[in-house]
Motif scaffolding. Structure first.
Motif, PDB file in Angstrom:
ATOM      1  N   SER A  86      -4.441   7.219  -4.880  1.00 43.53           N
ATOM      2  CA  SER A  86      -3.077   7.240  -5.415  1.00 43.53           C
ATOM      3  C   SER A  86      -2.888   6.169  -6.480  1.00 43.53           C
ATOM      4  O   SER A  86      -2.319   6.432  -7.550  1.00 43.53           O
ATOM      5  N   LEU A  87      -3.373   4.940  -6.194  1.00 42.66           N
ATOM      6  CA  LEU A  87      -3.243   3.861  -7.175  1.00 42.66           C
ATOM      7  C   LEU A  87      -4.084   4.135  -8.418  1.00 42.66           C
ATOM      8  O   LEU A  87      -3.743   3.690  -9.516  1.00 42.66           O
TER       9      LEU A  87
ATOM     10  N   CYS B 125      -5.046   5.561  -0.382  1.00 42.53           N
ATOM     11  CA  CYS B 125      -4.275   4.630  -1.197  1.00 42.53           C
ATOM     12  C   CYS B 125      -5.000   4.338  -2.505  1.00 42.53           C
ATOM     13  O   CYS B 125      -4.378   4.256  -3.572  1.00 42.53           O
TER      14      CYS B 125
ATOM     15  N   THR C 293      -1.789   5.991 -10.643  1.00 41.63           N
ATOM     16  CA  THR C 293      -0.587   5.313 -11.132  1.00 41.63           C
ATOM     17  C   THR C 293      -0.887   4.020 -11.895  1.00 41.63           C
ATOM     18  O   THR C 293      -0.302   3.775 -12.951  1.00 41.63           O
TER      19      THR C 293
ATOM     20  N   ASP D  72       0.807  -1.217   0.000  1.00 40.65           N
ATOM     21  CA  ASP D  72       0.000   0.000   0.000  1.00 40.65           C
ATOM     22  C   ASP D  72       0.844   1.272   0.000  1.00 40.65           C
ATOM     23  O   ASP D  72       0.300   2.372   0.112  1.00 40.65           O
TER      24      ASP D  72
ATOM     25  N   LEU E 211      -6.832  -2.408 -10.694  1.00 38.06           N
ATOM     26  CA  LEU E 211      -7.601  -2.353  -9.456  1.00 38.06           C
ATOM     27  C   LEU E 211      -8.985  -2.971  -9.648  1.00 38.06           C
ATOM     28  O   LEU E 211      -9.584  -2.876 -10.717  1.00 38.06           O
TER      29      LEU E 211
ATOM     30  N   GLU F 176       3.971  -0.160  -6.707  1.00 36.57           N
ATOM     31  CA  GLU F 176       3.010  -0.447  -7.778  1.00 36.57           C
ATOM     32  C   GLU F 176       3.531  -1.484  -8.758  1.00 36.57           C
ATOM     33  O   GLU F 176       2.750  -2.277  -9.311  1.00 36.57           O
TER      34      GLU F 176
END
Length: 508
Positions: A220-221, A217, A224, A188, A229, A193
Protein backbone atom coordinates in the motif's frame (compact mmCIF):
# COMPACT_ATOMS: atom_id res chain seq x y z
CA UNK A 1 -19.71 -1.05 9.31
CA UNK A 2 -21.41 1.15 6.70
CA UNK A 3 -25.19 0.94 6.39
CA UNK A 4 -27.33 -0.19 3.48
CA UNK A 5 -28.87 2.54 1.36
CA UNK A 6 -32.70 2.68 1.35
CA UNK A 7 -34.62 0.50 -1.08
CA UNK A 8 -35.86 3.42 -3.16
CA UNK A 9 -32.34 4.35 -4.31
CA UNK A 10 -30.75 2.64 -7.34
CA UNK A 11 -27.23 2.60 -5.83
CA UNK A 12 -25.26 1.32 -2.86
CA UNK A 13 -22.31 2.93 -1.09
CA UNK A 14 -19.59 0.93 0.69
CA UNK A 15 -21.78 -2.14 1.26
CA UNK A 16 -21.20 -5.53 -0.36
CA UNK A 17 -24.04 -7.85 0.62
CA UNK A 18 -26.70 -9.85 -1.23
CA UNK A 19 -29.05 -6.89 -0.67
CA UNK A 20 -26.73 -4.21 -2.03
CA UNK A 21 -25.71 -6.51 -4.87
CA UNK A 22 -29.24 -6.10 -6.25
CA UNK A 23 -28.60 -2.39 -6.71
CA UNK A 24 -27.76 -1.29 -10.24
CA UNK A 25 -24.79 0.96 -9.34
CA UNK A 26 -22.12 0.64 -6.65
CA UNK A 27 -19.86 3.28 -5.13
CA UNK A 28 -16.71 2.84 -3.01
CA UNK A 29 -15.62 5.91 -1.03
CA UNK A 30 -12.15 4.64 0.00
CA UNK A 31 -10.01 1.54 0.39
CA UNK A 32 -10.23 0.84 4.13
CA UNK A 33 -11.23 -2.79 4.62
CA UNK A 34 -14.25 -2.06 6.80
CA UNK A 35 -15.76 -0.32 3.75
CA UNK A 36 -14.83 -3.01 1.24
CA UNK A 37 -15.63 -6.10 3.30
CA UNK A 38 -17.45 -8.62 1.11
CA UNK A 39 -16.52 -6.93 -2.16
CA UNK A 40 -14.85 -10.06 -3.54
CA UNK A 41 -18.03 -12.09 -2.94
CA UNK A 42 -20.85 -9.67 -3.74
CA UNK A 43 -19.29 -7.29 -6.26
CA UNK A 44 -20.90 -6.57 -9.61
CA UNK A 45 -20.39 -4.04 -12.39
CA UNK A 46 -20.09 -1.08 -12.20
CA UNK A 47 -18.09 0.02 -9.11
CA UNK A 48 -17.33 3.77 -9.14
CA UNK A 49 -14.15 4.81 -7.30
CA UNK A 50 -11.08 6.99 -7.72
CA UNK A 51 -8.07 5.48 -9.48
CA UNK A 52 -6.04 5.31 -6.27
CA UNK A 53 -8.89 3.66 -4.36
CA UNK A 54 -9.23 1.14 -7.17
CA UNK A 55 -5.48 0.33 -7.09
CA UNK A 56 -5.43 -0.01 -3.29
CA UNK A 57 -8.54 -2.23 -3.34
CA UNK A 58 -7.12 -4.49 -6.05
CA UNK A 59 -3.97 -4.72 -3.95
CA UNK A 60 -6.02 -6.10 -1.04
CA UNK A 61 -8.32 -8.23 -3.22
CA UNK A 62 -6.23 -9.49 -6.17
CA UNK A 63 -9.05 -11.88 -7.15
CA UNK A 64 -11.19 -8.92 -8.24
CA UNK A 65 -11.41 -8.08 -11.93
CA UNK A 66 -10.20 -4.57 -12.72
CA UNK A 67 -12.91 -4.26 -15.38
CA UNK A 68 -15.51 -4.00 -12.61
CA UNK A 69 -14.32 -0.49 -11.76
CA UNK A 70 -15.21 2.81 -13.36
CA UNK A 71 -12.77 5.63 -12.61
CA UNK A 72 -14.27 8.80 -11.20
CA UNK A 73 -12.37 12.09 -11.02
CA UNK A 74 -12.67 14.47 -8.07
CA UNK A 75 -14.84 17.47 -8.92
CA UNK A 76 -16.02 16.08 -12.27
CA UNK A 77 -19.80 15.35 -12.44
CA UNK A 78 -20.82 12.09 -14.09
CA UNK A 79 -24.27 11.42 -15.55
CA UNK A 80 -25.42 7.91 -14.66
CA UNK A 81 -27.81 6.47 -17.24
CA UNK A 82 -30.06 4.33 -15.07
CA UNK A 83 -32.97 2.38 -16.65
CA UNK A 84 -35.43 4.08 -14.29
CA UNK A 85 -33.99 7.59 -14.06
CA UNK A 86 -30.82 9.46 -14.93
CA UNK A 87 -28.94 11.00 -12.03
CA UNK A 88 -25.66 12.83 -11.50
CA UNK A 89 -22.83 11.98 -9.09
CA UNK A 90 -19.80 14.10 -8.20
CA UNK A 91 -16.85 13.09 -6.00
CA UNK A 92 -15.21 15.48 -3.52
CA UNK A 93 -12.14 15.06 -1.32
CA UNK A 94 -13.10 13.59 2.09
CA UNK A 95 -9.84 14.51 3.91
CA UNK A 96 -9.62 10.98 5.29
CA UNK A 97 -7.01 8.85 3.50
CA UNK A 98 -5.43 8.74 0.01
CA UNK A 99 -8.14 8.38 -2.62
CA UNK A 100 -11.02 8.90 -0.16
CA UNK A 101 -14.01 10.90 -1.45
CA UNK A 102 -17.51 12.02 -0.58
CA UNK A 103 -20.25 11.43 -3.17
CA UNK A 104 -22.89 14.01 -4.05
CA UNK A 105 -25.92 12.41 -5.74
CA UNK A 106 -28.48 14.60 -7.53
CA UNK A 107 -31.66 13.21 -9.08
CA UNK A 108 -35.42 12.94 -8.72
CA UNK A 109 -34.81 11.18 -5.38
CA UNK A 110 -33.35 14.43 -4.06
CA UNK A 111 -29.90 15.81 -3.31
CA UNK A 112 -27.88 13.35 -1.22
CA UNK A 113 -24.38 13.81 0.19
CA UNK A 114 -22.70 10.60 1.34
CA UNK A 115 -19.53 11.50 3.23
CA UNK A 116 -18.06 8.03 3.62
CA UNK A 117 -15.38 8.43 6.30
CA UNK A 118 -14.31 12.07 6.51
CA UNK A 119 -12.57 14.82 8.46
CA UNK A 120 -14.64 17.87 7.58
CA UNK A 121 -12.72 21.17 7.41
CA UNK A 122 -13.50 24.55 5.82
CA UNK A 123 -11.23 23.67 2.90
CA UNK A 124 -13.05 20.37 2.47
CA UNK A 125 -16.57 21.82 2.41
CA UNK A 126 -15.71 24.82 0.28
CA UNK A 127 -15.13 22.48 -2.64
CA UNK A 128 -18.82 21.56 -2.65
CA UNK A 129 -21.15 23.47 -5.01
CA UNK A 130 -21.78 26.97 -3.65
CA UNK A 131 -25.55 26.54 -3.79
CA UNK A 132 -25.35 23.97 -0.96
CA UNK A 133 -23.27 26.17 1.34
CA UNK A 134 -24.99 28.53 3.74
CA UNK A 135 -23.66 31.60 5.50
CA UNK A 136 -24.04 33.10 8.96
CA UNK A 137 -27.75 33.03 9.90
CA UNK A 138 -28.71 32.27 6.30
CA UNK A 139 -29.61 28.93 4.76
CA UNK A 140 -28.02 27.77 1.50
CA UNK A 141 -29.82 28.47 -1.76
CA UNK A 142 -30.44 24.76 -2.25
CA UNK A 143 -30.72 22.54 0.84
CA UNK A 144 -29.48 18.97 0.81
CA UNK A 145 -32.33 16.53 1.32
CA UNK A 146 -30.16 13.95 3.07
CA UNK A 147 -26.65 13.66 4.46
CA UNK A 148 -25.31 10.20 5.19
CA UNK A 149 -22.70 11.29 7.72
CA UNK A 150 -19.60 9.76 9.32
CA UNK A 151 -20.43 10.02 13.04
CA UNK A 152 -17.53 7.92 14.39
CA UNK A 153 -16.60 10.55 17.01
CA UNK A 154 -19.97 12.28 17.31
CA UNK A 155 -19.96 11.68 21.08
CA UNK A 156 -16.45 13.08 21.58
CA UNK A 157 -16.93 16.68 22.68
CA UNK A 158 -13.26 17.75 23.00
CA UNK A 159 -11.75 19.83 20.25
CA UNK A 160 -9.22 17.79 18.29
CA UNK A 161 -6.09 19.34 16.78
CA UNK A 162 -5.94 19.59 13.01
CA UNK A 163 -3.89 17.04 11.10
CA UNK A 164 -1.19 19.67 10.53
CA UNK A 165 -0.89 20.46 14.25
CA UNK A 166 -0.82 16.76 15.14
CA UNK A 167 2.05 16.13 12.72
CA UNK A 168 3.88 19.07 14.26
CA UNK A 169 3.48 17.43 17.69
CA UNK A 170 4.99 14.17 16.37
CA UNK A 171 8.01 16.02 15.00
CA UNK A 172 8.43 18.02 18.23
CA UNK A 173 8.36 14.79 20.23
CA UNK A 174 11.21 13.39 18.12
CA UNK A 175 13.25 16.61 18.54
CA UNK A 176 12.88 16.34 22.32
CA UNK A 177 14.41 12.83 22.36
CA UNK A 178 17.70 13.14 20.46
CA UNK A 179 19.24 10.21 22.37
CA UNK A 180 16.71 7.69 21.05
CA UNK A 181 18.63 5.60 18.54
CA UNK A 182 15.46 4.06 17.13
CA UNK A 183 12.10 5.76 16.63
CA UNK A 184 9.16 3.38 16.19
CA UNK A 185 6.21 4.95 14.38
CA UNK A 186 2.83 3.21 14.58
CA UNK A 187 1.73 4.66 11.25
CA UNK A 188 0.79 1.50 9.40
CA UNK A 189 -2.80 2.57 8.66
CA UNK A 190 -3.90 3.94 5.31
CA UNK A 191 -4.30 7.66 5.95
CA UNK A 192 -1.14 8.25 8.02
CA UNK A 193 1.24 8.63 5.07
CA UNK A 194 1.44 12.40 5.55
CA UNK A 195 3.08 11.86 8.95
CA UNK A 196 5.80 9.68 7.43
CA UNK A 197 6.36 12.14 4.59
CA UNK A 198 6.88 15.07 6.98
CA UNK A 199 9.26 13.08 9.19
CA UNK A 200 11.32 12.04 6.19
CA UNK A 201 11.46 15.62 4.95
CA UNK A 202 12.32 17.10 8.37
CA UNK A 203 15.04 14.64 9.43
CA UNK A 204 16.35 13.60 6.01
CA UNK A 205 15.94 9.90 6.72
CA UNK A 206 13.81 7.27 5.04
CA UNK A 207 11.45 4.95 6.93
CA UNK A 208 12.33 1.27 7.32
CA UNK A 209 9.49 -1.21 6.87
CA UNK A 210 9.89 -4.95 7.15
CA UNK A 211 8.50 -6.18 3.86
CA UNK A 212 8.32 -9.81 4.98
CA UNK A 213 6.48 -9.15 8.24
CA UNK A 214 4.04 -6.60 6.82
CA UNK A 215 3.70 -7.22 3.08
CA UNK A 216 0.22 -5.69 2.71
CA UNK A 217 1.26 -2.40 4.32
CA UNK A 218 4.43 -2.33 2.25
CA UNK A 219 2.46 -2.74 -0.98
CA UNK A 220 0.00 0.00 0.00
CA UNK A 221 2.78 2.44 0.91
CA UNK A 222 4.55 1.55 -2.34
CA UNK A 223 1.49 2.91 -4.15
CA UNK A 224 1.14 6.09 -2.06
CA UNK A 225 4.64 7.14 -0.84
CA UNK A 226 7.25 4.88 -2.49
CA UNK A 227 10.09 7.46 -2.34
CA UNK A 228 10.42 7.48 1.45
CA UNK A 229 10.51 3.72 2.10
CA UNK A 230 13.73 1.92 3.01
CA UNK A 231 14.77 -1.73 3.31
CA UNK A 232 17.78 -0.84 5.47
CA UNK A 233 17.14 -1.87 9.12
CA UNK A 234 19.87 0.50 10.32
CA UNK A 235 17.58 3.46 9.58
CA UNK A 236 16.62 5.42 12.70
CA UNK A 237 12.92 5.40 11.83
CA UNK A 238 11.02 2.10 11.80
CA UNK A 239 7.38 1.45 10.96
CA UNK A 240 5.77 -0.33 13.92
CA UNK A 241 2.52 -2.32 13.81
CA UNK A 242 -0.18 -0.65 15.87
CA UNK A 243 -2.04 -3.93 16.46
CA UNK A 244 -2.24 -6.32 18.12
CA UNK A 245 -0.88 -6.06 21.69
CA UNK A 246 0.92 -2.77 21.11
CA UNK A 247 1.54 -2.21 24.83
CA UNK A 248 3.20 -5.59 25.30
CA UNK A 249 5.43 -5.20 22.26
CA UNK A 250 6.38 -1.64 23.26
CA UNK A 251 7.43 -2.80 26.72
CA UNK A 252 9.45 -5.61 25.17
CA UNK A 253 11.35 -3.15 22.96
CA UNK A 254 12.20 -0.96 25.96
CA UNK A 255 13.32 -3.95 28.06
CA UNK A 256 15.47 -5.20 25.20
CA UNK A 257 17.20 -1.81 24.82
CA UNK A 258 17.92 -1.57 28.55
CA UNK A 259 19.30 -5.11 28.62
CA UNK A 260 21.76 -4.03 25.93
CA UNK A 261 22.61 -0.83 27.88
CA UNK A 262 21.12 1.36 25.15
CA UNK A 263 18.84 4.41 25.45
CA UNK A 264 15.12 3.70 25.46
CA UNK A 265 13.62 3.68 21.97
CA UNK A 266 11.01 6.31 21.16
CA UNK A 267 7.61 4.78 20.38
CA UNK A 268 5.00 7.19 18.98
CA UNK A 269 1.38 6.39 18.28
CA UNK A 270 -0.47 9.10 16.29
CA UNK A 271 -4.12 8.16 16.76
CA UNK A 272 -7.34 9.49 18.28
CA UNK A 273 -8.35 6.08 19.63
CA UNK A 274 -6.38 6.42 22.88
CA UNK A 275 -7.94 9.82 23.59
CA UNK A 276 -11.49 8.72 22.79
CA UNK A 277 -11.59 5.12 24.05
CA UNK A 278 -8.36 4.04 25.72
CA UNK A 279 -7.21 7.03 27.76
CA UNK A 280 -6.40 5.67 31.23
CA UNK A 281 -5.11 8.90 32.76
CA UNK A 282 -6.78 10.50 35.80
CA UNK A 283 -9.92 12.58 35.52
CA UNK A 284 -8.04 15.74 36.46
CA UNK A 285 -5.54 15.13 33.67
CA UNK A 286 -8.32 14.49 31.19
CA UNK A 287 -9.64 17.99 31.84
CA UNK A 288 -6.34 19.60 30.93
CA UNK A 289 -6.34 21.17 27.49
CA UNK A 290 -2.63 20.53 27.21
CA UNK A 291 -3.22 16.87 26.44
CA UNK A 292 -4.09 17.94 22.87
CA UNK A 293 -1.16 20.36 22.55
CA UNK A 294 1.74 17.93 22.92
CA UNK A 295 2.54 14.22 23.00
CA UNK A 296 1.64 12.33 26.19
CA UNK A 297 3.52 9.28 27.49
CA UNK A 298 1.50 6.42 28.98
CA UNK A 299 2.56 3.85 31.58
CA UNK A 300 3.86 1.47 28.89
CA UNK A 301 6.29 4.00 27.44
CA UNK A 302 4.21 4.88 24.37
CA UNK A 303 3.91 8.54 23.34
CA UNK A 304 0.43 9.43 22.09
CA UNK A 305 -0.52 12.23 19.70
CA UNK A 306 -4.16 12.95 18.83
CA UNK A 307 -4.16 12.46 15.05
CA UNK A 308 -7.71 11.98 13.78
CA UNK A 309 -9.00 11.05 10.33
CA UNK A 310 -12.60 11.53 11.54
CA UNK A 311 -14.47 14.67 12.58
CA UNK A 312 -15.15 15.47 16.21
CA UNK A 313 -18.59 16.52 17.42
CA UNK A 314 -17.71 20.23 17.13
CA UNK A 315 -16.62 19.78 13.51
CA UNK A 316 -19.77 17.84 12.64
CA UNK A 317 -22.02 20.45 14.27
CA UNK A 318 -20.25 23.23 12.39
CA UNK A 319 -20.57 21.39 9.08
CA UNK A 320 -24.29 20.72 9.58
CA UNK A 321 -24.95 24.36 10.45
CA UNK A 322 -23.23 25.36 7.21
CA UNK A 323 -24.97 22.80 4.99
CA UNK A 324 -28.37 22.88 6.79
CA UNK A 325 -29.58 19.48 5.50
CA UNK A 326 -33.19 18.43 5.91
CA UNK A 327 -32.32 14.98 7.22
CA UNK A 328 -29.20 13.30 8.65
CA UNK A 329 -28.38 9.62 9.12
CA UNK A 330 -25.24 8.16 10.63
CA UNK A 331 -23.31 5.80 8.36
CA UNK A 332 -21.15 4.44 11.19
CA UNK A 333 -21.89 3.74 13.96
CA UNK A 334 -25.59 3.27 13.38
CA UNK A 335 -27.97 5.66 15.20
CA UNK A 336 -25.10 7.97 16.30
CA UNK A 337 -26.51 11.03 14.47
CA UNK A 338 -29.08 11.55 17.25
CA UNK A 339 -26.16 12.63 19.48
CA UNK A 340 -25.79 15.82 17.44
CA UNK A 341 -27.62 18.94 18.55
CA UNK A 342 -28.42 20.01 14.98
CA UNK A 343 -30.22 16.72 14.32
CA UNK A 344 -32.30 16.97 17.49
CA UNK A 345 -33.32 20.56 16.69
CA UNK A 346 -33.93 20.42 12.94
CA UNK A 347 -34.54 16.83 11.79
CA UNK A 348 -37.85 15.84 13.34
CA UNK A 349 -40.03 13.20 11.67
CA UNK A 350 -43.12 13.64 13.78
CA UNK A 351 -45.28 15.07 11.02
CA UNK A 352 -44.60 13.49 7.65
CA UNK A 353 -46.94 14.42 4.82
CA UNK A 354 -48.27 11.63 2.56
CA UNK A 355 -46.34 13.15 -0.38
CA UNK A 356 -43.05 13.43 1.52
CA UNK A 357 -40.19 12.08 -0.67
CA UNK A 358 -39.04 9.95 2.26
CA UNK A 359 -41.78 7.42 1.48
CA UNK A 360 -40.41 6.97 -2.04
CA UNK A 361 -36.90 6.64 -0.69
CA UNK A 362 -38.07 3.82 1.58
CA UNK A 363 -40.01 2.31 -1.32
CA UNK A 364 -43.33 2.58 0.53
CA UNK A 365 -46.47 3.53 -1.41
CA UNK A 366 -49.08 5.02 0.93
CA UNK A 367 -51.64 4.95 -1.88
CA UNK A 368 -51.15 1.25 -2.66
CA UNK A 369 -54.29 -0.91 -2.29
CA UNK A 370 -54.42 -2.71 1.03
CA UNK A 371 -55.29 -6.34 1.61
CA UNK A 372 -58.18 -5.52 3.92
CA UNK A 373 -59.99 -2.18 4.10
CA UNK A 374 -60.77 -2.74 7.78
CA UNK A 375 -57.08 -2.42 8.68
CA UNK A 376 -56.29 0.64 6.53
CA UNK A 377 -56.04 3.01 9.48
CA UNK A 378 -53.84 0.59 11.46
CA UNK A 379 -51.43 0.05 8.53
CA UNK A 380 -51.04 3.78 7.92
CA UNK A 381 -50.09 4.26 11.56
CA UNK A 382 -47.63 1.39 11.41
CA UNK A 383 -45.92 2.85 8.33
CA UNK A 384 -45.32 6.10 10.15
CA UNK A 385 -44.11 4.25 13.21
CA UNK A 386 -41.30 2.82 11.11
CA UNK A 387 -39.55 6.17 11.40
CA UNK A 388 -39.83 6.48 15.17
CA UNK A 389 -38.67 3.11 16.48
CA UNK A 390 -37.18 3.40 19.95
CA UNK A 391 -33.49 4.21 19.85
CA UNK A 392 -30.78 2.44 21.85
CA UNK A 393 -30.05 5.90 23.30
CA UNK A 394 -32.25 6.43 26.33
CA UNK A 395 -34.79 9.22 26.11
CA UNK A 396 -34.38 9.76 22.37
CA UNK A 397 -35.88 8.47 19.16
CA UNK A 398 -34.39 7.78 15.79
CA UNK A 399 -34.57 10.55 13.25
CA UNK A 400 -34.11 8.65 10.01
CA UNK A 401 -35.17 5.12 9.08
CA UNK A 402 -34.05 3.51 12.36
CA UNK A 403 -34.19 -0.25 12.68
CA UNK A 404 -37.16 -0.36 10.34
CA UNK A 405 -35.03 1.32 7.67
CA UNK A 406 -32.33 -1.26 8.17
CA UNK A 407 -34.89 -4.02 8.00
CA UNK A 408 -36.48 -2.73 4.83
CA UNK A 409 -33.09 -2.19 3.26
CA UNK A 410 -31.91 -5.72 3.99
CA UNK A 411 -35.15 -7.56 3.36
CA UNK A 412 -36.78 -8.69 0.15
CA UNK A 413 -40.24 -8.55 1.73
CA UNK A 414 -42.80 -6.15 0.34
CA UNK A 415 -44.90 -4.17 2.77
CA UNK A 416 -48.07 -5.93 1.64
CA UNK A 417 -46.55 -9.23 2.91
CA UNK A 418 -46.66 -7.86 6.43
CA UNK A 419 -50.34 -6.88 6.68
CA UNK A 420 -52.16 -10.20 6.18
CA UNK A 421 -55.52 -10.15 7.99
CA UNK A 422 -54.84 -13.57 9.51
CA UNK A 423 -51.89 -12.29 11.58
CA UNK A 424 -52.66 -12.99 15.27
CA UNK A 425 -52.69 -9.91 17.45
CA UNK A 426 -52.77 -8.94 21.09
CA UNK A 427 -54.73 -6.14 22.62
CA UNK A 428 -52.52 -3.12 23.26
CA UNK A 429 -53.63 -2.96 26.87
CA UNK A 430 -52.14 -6.43 27.46
CA UNK A 431 -48.67 -5.64 26.09
CA UNK A 432 -45.97 -4.10 28.27
CA UNK A 433 -44.72 -0.57 27.69
CA UNK A 434 -41.41 -1.86 26.34
CA UNK A 435 -43.13 -4.01 23.73
CA UNK A 436 -41.55 -7.22 25.09
CA UNK A 437 -43.64 -10.19 26.02
CA UNK A 438 -42.44 -12.45 28.87
CA UNK A 439 -41.93 -16.18 28.57
CA UNK A 440 -45.15 -18.06 28.13
CA UNK A 441 -46.88 -20.58 25.95
CA UNK A 442 -45.80 -20.74 22.34
CA UNK A 443 -48.64 -22.84 21.05
CA UNK A 444 -50.56 -20.75 18.56
CA UNK A 445 -53.60 -23.01 18.82
CA UNK A 446 -54.37 -21.62 22.27
CA UNK A 447 -55.96 -18.24 22.54
CA UNK A 448 -53.68 -16.69 25.20
CA UNK A 449 -55.72 -13.52 24.98
CA UNK A 450 -55.38 -13.11 21.23
CA UNK A 451 -57.97 -11.33 19.14
CA UNK A 452 -59.12 -12.71 15.83
CA UNK A 453 -58.93 -9.48 13.87
CA UNK A 454 -56.87 -6.34 13.82
CA UNK A 455 -58.75 -3.47 15.41
CA UNK A 456 -57.84 0.01 16.46
CA UNK A 457 -56.62 -1.21 19.85
CA UNK A 458 -54.53 -4.11 18.57
CA UNK A 459 -50.96 -4.48 17.39
CA UNK A 460 -49.40 -7.40 15.50
CA UNK A 461 -46.90 -9.58 17.31
CA UNK A 462 -44.87 -12.65 16.43
CA UNK A 463 -44.05 -15.46 18.85
CA UNK A 464 -40.72 -17.24 18.49
CA UNK A 465 -42.29 -20.69 18.27
CA UNK A 466 -43.27 -22.15 14.88
CA UNK A 467 -46.96 -21.55 15.34
CA UNK A 468 -49.20 -22.33 12.38
CA UNK A 469 -51.19 -19.16 13.04
CA UNK A 470 -48.23 -16.79 12.74
CA UNK A 471 -47.15 -15.27 9.44
CA UNK A 472 -43.58 -16.41 8.64
CA UNK A 473 -42.87 -13.05 6.99
CA UNK A 474 -43.25 -11.29 10.33
CA UNK A 475 -40.59 -13.51 11.88
CA UNK A 476 -38.24 -12.88 8.94
CA UNK A 477 -38.67 -9.12 9.29
CA UNK A 478 -37.86 -9.19 13.01
CA UNK A 479 -34.75 -11.27 12.40
CA UNK A 480 -33.56 -9.03 9.55
CA UNK A 481 -33.91 -6.04 11.90
CA UNK A 482 -31.90 -7.82 14.62
CA UNK A 483 -34.74 -7.26 17.09
CA UNK A 484 -35.83 -9.93 19.60
CA UNK A 485 -39.04 -11.53 18.39
CA UNK A 486 -41.82 -10.81 20.93
CA UNK A 487 -43.16 -13.80 22.81
CA UNK A 488 -46.85 -14.33 23.73
CA UNK A 489 -48.17 -13.28 27.13
CA UNK A 490 -49.99 -15.91 29.18
CA UNK A 491 -53.68 -15.20 29.50
CA UNK A 492 -55.01 -13.58 32.68
CA UNK A 493 -57.19 -16.62 33.31
CA UNK A 494 -54.18 -18.90 33.11
CA UNK A 495 -52.22 -16.75 35.58
CA UNK A 496 -55.12 -16.78 38.09
CA UNK A 497 -55.52 -20.55 37.74
CA UNK A 498 -51.78 -21.08 38.33
CA UNK A 499 -51.98 -18.96 41.49
CA UNK A 500 -54.97 -20.99 42.74
CA UNK A 501 -53.15 -24.26 42.06
CA UNK A 502 -50.08 -22.97 43.88
CA UNK A 503 -52.19 -22.01 46.94
CA UNK A 504 -53.88 -25.41 47.03
CA UNK A 505 -50.50 -27.18 46.80
CA UNK A 506 -49.15 -25.04 49.65
CA UNK A 507 -52.17 -25.81 51.88
CA UNK A 508 -51.82 -29.52 51.23
Amino acid sequence: MPIEMPKGLPFSVDTWTPCSNRKRHHFLTHAHKDHSQGISTHSSFPIYATRLTKSLTLNCYPQLNESLFVDIEIGQPIAINDPVETFTVTAFDANHCPGAVMFLFEGTFGNILHTGDCRLTPECLQRLPEKYLGKTSREPKCRLDYIFLDCTFATFSSKMPSKHLAIRQVIDCIWKHPDARVVYLTCDLLGQEEILENICKTFGSKIFINKENNPECFQSLSLTIPNILSQDPSSRFHLFDGFPRLSERAEAKIIEARANFQPDPLIIRPSAQWYVFEDVSSESEKRKNSRFKEAIRDSFGIWHVCYSMHSSRDELEWALQLLAPKRVVSTTPEFRAIELGYVRRHCSFDNLAPDDPLWKLLDIDLEAPLVNEDIQEEVTVNKKEMLTVSSPVKGTCLTLFGRARAGLGNSTLSYEDLVKPEIPTRNVDEVGSDGEVPEGQHDGSKSNGLTKGIGKRATPYSPTGMSNGVNENIRKLYRSMHIPVPKPLPSLVEILNNRKRAKRSFML
